[in-house]
Design a protein around this motif. Structure first.
Motif, mmCIF file in Angstrom:
data_model
loop_
_atom_site.group_PDB
_atom_site.id
_atom_site.type_symbol
_atom_site.label_atom_id
_atom_site.label_comp_id
_atom_site.label_asym_id
_atom_site.label_seq_id
_atom_site.Cartn_x
_atom_site.Cartn_y
_atom_site.Cartn_z
ATOM 1 N N LYS A 1 -4.172 6.069 4.594
ATOM 2 C CA LYS A 1 -4.837 5.108 3.690
ATOM 3 C C LYS A 1 -4.328 3.683 3.885
ATOM 4 O O LYS A 1 -4.983 2.726 3.490
ATOM 5 N N THR A 2 -3.138 3.545 4.433
ATOM 6 C CA THR A 2 -2.545 2.203 4.607
ATOM 7 C C THR A 2 -2.206 1.915 6.066
ATOM 8 O O THR A 2 -1.318 1.108 6.346
ATOM 9 N N LYS B 1 -6.032 4.203 15.119
ATOM 10 C CA LYS B 1 -6.144 2.769 14.839
ATOM 11 C C LYS B 1 -4.794 2.067 14.757
ATOM 12 O O LYS B 1 -4.683 0.900 15.127
ATOM 13 N N ALA C 1 1.221 -0.373 10.543
ATOM 14 C CA ALA C 1 0.715 -1.725 10.236
ATOM 15 C C ALA C 1 1.699 -2.532 9.396
ATOM 16 O O ALA C 1 1.296 -3.440 8.667
ATOM 17 N N ALA D 1 5.482 -2.951 6.917
ATOM 18 C CA ALA D 1 5.982 -2.381 5.671
ATOM 19 C C ALA D 1 4.837 -2.431 4.665
ATOM 20 O O ALA D 1 3.908 -3.234 4.804
ATOM 21 N N ILE E 1 2.818 -3.532 1.936
ATOM 22 C CA ILE E 1 2.794 -4.814 1.215
ATOM 23 C C ILE E 1 2.633 -4.585 -0.286
ATOM 24 O O ILE E 1 3.228 -5.299 -1.100
ATOM 25 N N GLY F 1 14.638 -6.750 -2.686
ATOM 26 C CA GLY F 1 14.243 -7.156 -1.325
ATOM 27 C C GLY F 1 15.392 -6.941 -0.358
ATOM 28 O O GLY F 1 15.213 -6.407 0.745
ATOM 29 N N PHE G 1 15.827 -3.160 0.186
ATOM 30 C CA PHE G 1 14.779 -2.564 1.023
ATOM 31 C C PHE G 1 14.978 -2.953 2.488
ATOM 32 O O PHE G 1 14.888 -2.119 3.400
ATOM 33 N N GLY H 1 6.915 -4.499 10.275
ATOM 34 C CA GLY H 1 7.840 -3.366 10.390
ATOM 35 C C GLY H 1 7.423 -2.365 11.459
ATOM 36 O O GLY H 1 8.259 -1.616 11.972
ATOM 37 N N GLU I 1 4.992 -11.756 9.264
ATOM 38 C CA GLU I 1 5.657 -11.879 7.961
ATOM 39 C C GLU I 1 5.615 -13.281 7.355
ATOM 40 O O GLU I 1 5.481 -13.428 6.143
ATOM 41 N N GLY J 1 12.129 -8.265 8.354
ATOM 42 C CA GLY J 1 13.304 -7.806 7.599
ATOM 43 C C GLY J 1 13.897 -6.508 8.066
ATOM 44 O O GLY J 1 14.881 -6.030 7.526
HETATM 45 N N1 CO8 Z 1 0.721 -2.572 3.627
HETATM 46 C C1 CO8 Z 1 -0.087 -1.998 2.720
HETATM 47 N N2 CO8 Z 1 -1.370 -1.655 2.977
HETATM 48 C C2 CO8 Z 1 -1.846 -1.920 4.208
HETATM 49 C C3 CO8 Z 1 -1.052 -2.521 5.201
HETATM 50 C C4 CO8 Z 1 0.289 -2.846 4.864
HETATM 51 N N3 CO8 Z 1 1.131 -3.389 5.744
HETATM 52 N N4 CO8 Z 1 -1.797 -2.676 6.306
HETATM 53 C C5 CO8 Z 1 -3.008 -2.174 6.032
HETATM 54 N N5 CO8 Z 1 -3.042 -1.720 4.767
HETATM 55 C C6 CO8 Z 1 -4.177 -1.091 4.070
HETATM 56 C C7 CO8 Z 1 -5.213 -2.124 3.665
HETATM 57 O O1 CO8 Z 1 -4.845 -2.768 2.463
HETATM 58 C C8 CO8 Z 1 -6.440 -1.265 3.534
HETATM 59 O O2 CO8 Z 1 -6.389 -0.601 2.307
HETATM 60 P P1 CO8 Z 1 -7.739 -0.427 1.413
HETATM 61 O O3 CO8 Z 1 -8.632 0.434 2.271
HETATM 62 O O4 CO8 Z 1 -7.270 0.245 0.170
HETATM 63 O O5 CO8 Z 1 -8.305 -1.794 1.224
HETATM 64 C C9 CO8 Z 1 -6.259 -0.221 4.628
HETATM 65 O O6 CO8 Z 1 -4.871 -0.225 4.946
HETATM 66 C C10 CO8 Z 1 -7.048 -0.514 5.875
HETATM 67 O O7 CO8 Z 1 -6.730 -1.845 6.277
HETATM 68 P P2 CO8 Z 1 -7.821 -2.989 6.509
HETATM 69 O O8 CO8 Z 1 -9.045 -2.733 5.700
HETATM 70 O O9 CO8 Z 1 -7.136 -4.303 6.304
HETATM 71 O O10 CO8 Z 1 -8.163 -2.758 8.055
HETATM 72 P P3 CO8 Z 1 -8.658 -3.842 9.088
HETATM 73 O O11 CO8 Z 1 -9.070 -3.088 10.292
HETATM 74 O O12 CO8 Z 1 -9.627 -4.777 8.472
HETATM 75 O O13 CO8 Z 1 -7.326 -4.680 9.436
HETATM 76 C C11 CO8 Z 1 -5.013 -4.984 9.931
HETATM 77 C C12 CO8 Z 1 -6.230 -4.053 10.043
HETATM 78 C C13 CO8 Z 1 -5.236 -6.239 10.798
HETATM 79 C C14 CO8 Z 1 -3.817 -4.205 10.478
HETATM 80 C C15 CO8 Z 1 -4.785 -5.397 8.462
HETATM 81 O O14 CO8 Z 1 -4.772 -4.221 7.664
HETATM 82 C C16 CO8 Z 1 -3.503 -6.135 8.215
HETATM 83 O O15 CO8 Z 1 -3.412 -7.322 8.515
HETATM 84 N N6 CO8 Z 1 -2.473 -5.453 7.652
HETATM 85 C C17 CO8 Z 1 -1.228 -6.052 7.274
HETATM 86 C C18 CO8 Z 1 -0.408 -6.342 8.498
HETATM 87 C C19 CO8 Z 1 0.877 -7.036 8.096
HETATM 88 O O16 CO8 Z 1 0.889 -8.139 7.620
HETATM 89 N N7 CO8 Z 1 2.001 -6.356 8.363
HETATM 90 C C20 CO8 Z 1 3.293 -6.892 8.062
HETATM 91 C C21 CO8 Z 1 3.725 -6.477 6.704
HETATM 92 S S1 CO8 Z 1 5.253 -7.229 6.227
HETATM 93 C C22 CO8 Z 1 6.434 -6.330 7.020
HETATM 94 O O17 CO8 Z 1 6.154 -5.419 7.761
HETATM 95 C C23 CO8 Z 1 7.830 -6.709 6.770
HETATM 96 C C24 CO8 Z 1 8.823 -5.770 7.456
HETATM 97 C C25 CO8 Z 1 10.197 -6.039 6.973
HETATM 98 C C26 CO8 Z 1 10.340 -5.624 5.547
HETATM 99 C C27 CO8 Z 1 11.590 -6.075 4.966
HETATM 100 C C28 CO8 Z 1 11.577 -5.854 3.449
HETATM 101 C C29 CO8 Z 1 12.477 -6.713 2.702
#
Ligand code: CO8
Length: 259
Positions: A23-24, A59, A63, A65, A67, A78, A81, A110, A133, A141
Motif C-alpha cells: 500500500k505504501t 514498482k 519508496a 521511510a 512519511i 526523530g 527513529f 531510506g 529528503e 537519516g
Molecule cells: N511513505 C509513505 N507512503 C508512501 C511513500 C512513503 N515514502 N511512498 C509512497 N507512498 C504511498 C503513497 O502515499 C500512495 O498511497 P495512497 O495510495 O494511499 O495515496 C501509495 O504509496 C502509492 O504512491 P503514489 O500514488 O505516490 O505512486 P506514484 O506512482 O504516483 O509515485 C513515487 C511513486 C514517486 C515513489 C511517490 O510515491 C513518492 O514520491 N513517494 C515518496 C518518496 C520519498 O520522498 N521518499 C523519501 C521519504 S523520506 C526518507 O526516506 C527518509 C529516510 C531517513 C529517515 C530518517 C528518520 C529520522
C-alpha cells in the motif's frame, strides 16, 4: 517470529528477503525496521552464504521511510527513529555474508539508503534512485549522507542530496551507484547468479574479505595493509585453504566446509 512486512525464502545456500508493504510502495515504517533487525539477528551465517534483498512487486524496491509515520515526530523521536534505522542498516552492512540489493523499482530516501547498506547493487531498467529528503524538510537519516559520498564521490552526492533529483537506472550505473542494470524479468536470475558464484567460494575467505574491505575503509593505507596481511595469514589456519589449494593442484573442484 511471524513477519508482517517481510517475505523470506531460501534457495540452497542463498537467502532471499523481500520488503512487502504494497500500500505504501514498501516504505519503511518502524515495524519493518524492527522485523529487519530481528531477521538479521536470526540469520544463519553458518548455513547461508549470501543474502539478496529486494522489494515486493514490480514498482518499488523501497519508496523511502514511511512519511505518514514520520510526519508527527518531534526531535527526540526523530533522533530515535534515525538512530534505529541507521543501526539496523549497519547490521546489514556488517552481516558476515555478502548482501546483494536487487533493486526492482523506486529506491528513494531510506530505500536508496537500504540499497547502499548492501555490498553489491544491481537493478532493473525501470529502477529509480534518489534522496528526496530535503524536499520534505529533513535530510537523509539512515546514513545516506555517509554512504552516498563514499559510493559516488562527494560532488555527485552533494548534487543528488541538495537537489533531491531522482535518477534513472542508466545514470545510477554511470555514476557507480549500481554495478549492473538488467531487464526487470532478469533481475532475480542475475542476483541469484552472483549469489551462487559467491556461495561456491570458500565461505570463511569470503567472510574475511568482506570484513577486511569494511574495516580497512576507515584506516590509513599503512594500517589497512598491515590489517590485510594479518587476516591473509589467518586464512592458512583454515581447512578450506588446504582444500582449496589441494583441489587446484589436483585439478578437481574444491569441497569447502566453512572450517
Ligand atoms: N511513505 C509513505 N507512503 C508512501 C511513500 C512513503 N515514502 N511512498 C509512497 N507512498 C504511498 C503513497 O502515499 C500512495 O498511497 P495512497 O495510495 O494511499 O495515496 C501509495 O504509496 C502509492 O504512491 P503514489 O500514488 O505516490 O505512486 P506514484 O506512482 O504516483 O509515485 C513515487 C511513486 C514517486 C515513489 C511517490 O510515491 C513518492 O514520491 N513517494 C515518496 C518518496 C520519498 O520522498 N521518499 C523519501 C521519504 S523520506 C526518507 O526516506 C527518509 C529516510 C531517513 C529517515 C530518517 C528518520 C529520522
Amino acid at each position: 517470529m511471524e513477519y508482517r512486512f517481510l517475505k523470506t525464502e531460501e534457495r540452497g545456500p542463498v537467502a532471499l528477503l523481500s520488503i512487502s508493504a504494497p500500500k505504501t510502495l514498501n516504505a519503511l515504517n518502524s515495524q519493518i525496521v524492527s522485523e529487519l533487525d530481528h531477521y538479521l539477528d536470526a540469520f544463519d551465517t553458518q548455513r547461508l552464504r549470501c543474502l539478496i534483498v529486494t522489494g515486493d512487486g514490480e514498482k518499488a524496491f523501497v519508496a523511502g521511510a514511511d512519511i505518514s509515520e514520520m510526519a508527527g515526530l518531534d526531535v527526540p523521536q526523530g533522533r530515535a527513529f534515525g538512530a534505529r534505522g541507521a543501526a539496523v542498516f549497519r547490521k546489514l552492512e556488517t552481516l558476515p555474508v555478502p548482501v546483494i540489493a536487487a533493486v526492482n523499482g523506486f529506491a528513494l530516501g531510506g530505500g536508496c539508503e537500504l540499497a547502499m547498506a548492501c555490498d553489491i547493487r544491481i537493478c532493473s531498467d525501470n529502477a529509480k534512485f534518489g534522496q528526496p529528503e530535503v524536499g520534505l524538510g529533513i535530510i537523509p537519516g539512515f546514513s545516506g549522507t555517509v554512504r552516498l559520498a563514499r559510493l559516488v564521490g562527494m560532488g555527485m552526492a552533494k548534487q543528488l542530496i541538495f537537489t533531491g533529483k531522482v535518477i534513472r537506472a542508466d545514470e545510477a550505473l554511470r555514476i557507480g551507484l549500481v554495478n549492473a542494470v538488467v531487464a526487470q524479468e532478469e533481475l532475480m536470475d542475475k542476483a541469484l547468479e552472483i549469489a551462487n558464484q559467491i556461495a561456491a567460494q570458500a565461505p570463511l575467505a569470503v567472510k574475511a574479505a568482506k570484513s577486511c574491505i569494511n574495516a580497512e575503509y576507515d584506516m590509513d593505507a599503512d594500517e589497512a595493509i598491515r590489517y590485510e596481511s594479518g587476516v591473509f595469514g589467518d586464512c592458512f589456519a583454515t581447512e578450506d585453504q588446504k582444500e582449496g589449494m589441494a583441489a587446484f593442484l589436483e585439478k578437481r573442484p574444491a569441497a569447502f566446509k566453512a572450517k
